[in-house]
Design an enzyme around this catalytic site. Structure first.
Site, PDB file in Angstrom:
ATOM      1  N   GLY A 125      74.268  13.001 -43.244  1.00  8.97           N
ATOM      2  CA  GLY A 125      74.611  12.733 -41.724  1.00  8.97           C
ATOM      3  C   GLY A 125      74.282  13.760 -40.639  1.00  8.97           C
ATOM      4  CE1 TYR A 166      84.986   5.247 -41.335  1.00 12.98           C
ATOM      5  CE2 TYR A 166      87.191   5.619 -40.635  1.00 12.98           C
ATOM      6  CZ  TYR A 166      85.990   6.099 -40.593  1.00 12.98           C
ATOM      7  OH  TYR A 166      85.424   7.438 -40.309  1.00 12.98           O
ATOM      8  CD1 TRP A 222      89.128  -3.671 -24.240  1.00 18.24           C
ATOM      9  CD2 TRP A 222      89.726  -3.660 -26.317  1.00 18.24           C
ATOM     10  NE1 TRP A 222      88.318  -4.269 -24.930  1.00 18.24           N
ATOM     11  CE2 TRP A 222      88.510  -3.960 -26.460  1.00 18.24           C
ATOM     12  CE3 TRP A 222      90.165  -3.166 -27.637  1.00 18.24           C
ATOM     13  CZ2 TRP A 222      88.003  -4.646 -27.427  1.00 18.24           C
ATOM     14  CZ3 TRP A 222      89.439  -3.587 -28.838  1.00 18.24           C
ATOM     15  CH2 TRP A 222      88.277  -4.401 -28.821  1.00 18.24           C
ATOM     16  CG  ASP A 263      98.274  -0.930 -26.034  1.00 19.93           C
ATOM     17  OD1 ASP A 263      97.358  -0.547 -25.350  1.00 19.93           O
ATOM     18  OD2 ASP A 263      99.592  -1.101 -25.582  1.00 19.93           O
TER      19      ASP A 263
END
Length: 281
Positions: A7, A132, A197, A264
């Site tokens: 990565g 995840y 959001w 949230d």
């Protein structure tokens, strides 16, 4: 010592690898197009070709809340498989040290801030990113199991909310700071309201990526213990104040609207950093 970094072209890798090379370390950064970390034979070929003493595993499928909600199976499968296979094959190859990162989202959703490292696996993570989060948390379980049975020097670190150079500004996959920068820039260019959001009330613990990488590099070079370590600022910042600061920095003077239909997430998430101070200086 040869260091292999997976990565390396990602957010953390693109900041960490130059730091390692400036210090004169021999760093290999294999191209992902030649080796799939989802295939055990490719991982075996990778380790045999580069023959590293230390593996720093930064590769993974990452993204924000929206990406996690729409592709939960991919986020679970790919991260679980990459972590599991690479650590196992590193041990089999005789790698001297293995270092990887998990996200602070792996902590329980109801963990009390500041979140101590001992809170891991003592509750279910935030539901939007749980597949995840749990896949990454299994890296801690595996590291401790391989250390207990094989004496394998596997180290896991837990960065807070990272931001900085080489961040991901995609609105679907980026995290909160780059996404807000992108949305603010777009709203300014288009002369529209900035729509954010949730309520803006949640508080998060942000850390500049280069600061985090300094701590990661110190751990790569000097830390060999089984305990995970939070790497963050320990400072609480509300999303609402973050939006205000970004708007000021980008000279955005339009209206800001909050969309309560969007989640949230956890109300307050700040990390305890005493172990980082004690163990990493």
């Amino acid at each position: 010592m040869r260091y292999l970094v997976t990565g390396a072209s990602g957010f953390v890798g693109s900041n960490l690898v130059p730091m390692m090379r400036v210090r004169g370390l021999d760093v290999a950064t294999p191209p992902s197009r030649e080796f799939s970390l989802l295939k055990q034979l490719d991982v075996w070929r990778l380790l045999n070709q580069y023959d590293p003493d230390v593996v720093v595993h930064l590769a993974g499928l990452v993204g924000g809340i929206l990406a996690n909600k729409t592709r939960p199976a991919e986020f679970f499968y790919q991260n679980l498989l990459m972590n599991t296979v690479l650590m196992h094959e590193s041990w089999r190859r005789g790698v001297k040290k293995y270092v990887t990162l998990i996200g602070g989202c792996s902590y329980p959703a109801r963990a009390i801030s500041p979140i101590e490292e001992s809170a891991l696996l003592k509750g279910y993570p935030q539901v939007e990113s749980a597949p995840y989060s749990l896949a990454k948390a299994m890296g801690v379980v595996q590291a401790q199991a391989y250390r207990a049975q094989y004496g394998f020097n596997a180290v896991v670190l837990v960065p807070g909310n990272l931001y900085g150079p080489h961040d991901n500004f995609d609105l679907d996959t980026g995290h909160v700071i780059p996404a807000l920068i992108r949305k603010t820039r777009d709203a300014k260019r288009e002369g529209k309201a900035l729509v954010c959001w949730g309520s803006g009330a949640p508080e998060r613990d942000f850390i500049y990526v280069e600061d985090a990488c300094e701590a990661v590099l110190h751990a790569v070079l000097h830390y060999d213990e089984p305990e995970i370590i939070n790497i963050s600022s320990g400072v609480s910042t509300s999303i609402r104040s973050l939006v205000s600061e970004i708007a000021q920095l980008l000279d955005f003077d339009g209206s800001v609207e909050w969309d309560p239909s969007k989640p949230d997430g956890q109300r307050v998430k700040v990390f305890a950093v005493s172990r980082m101070v004690e163990r990493l200086g």
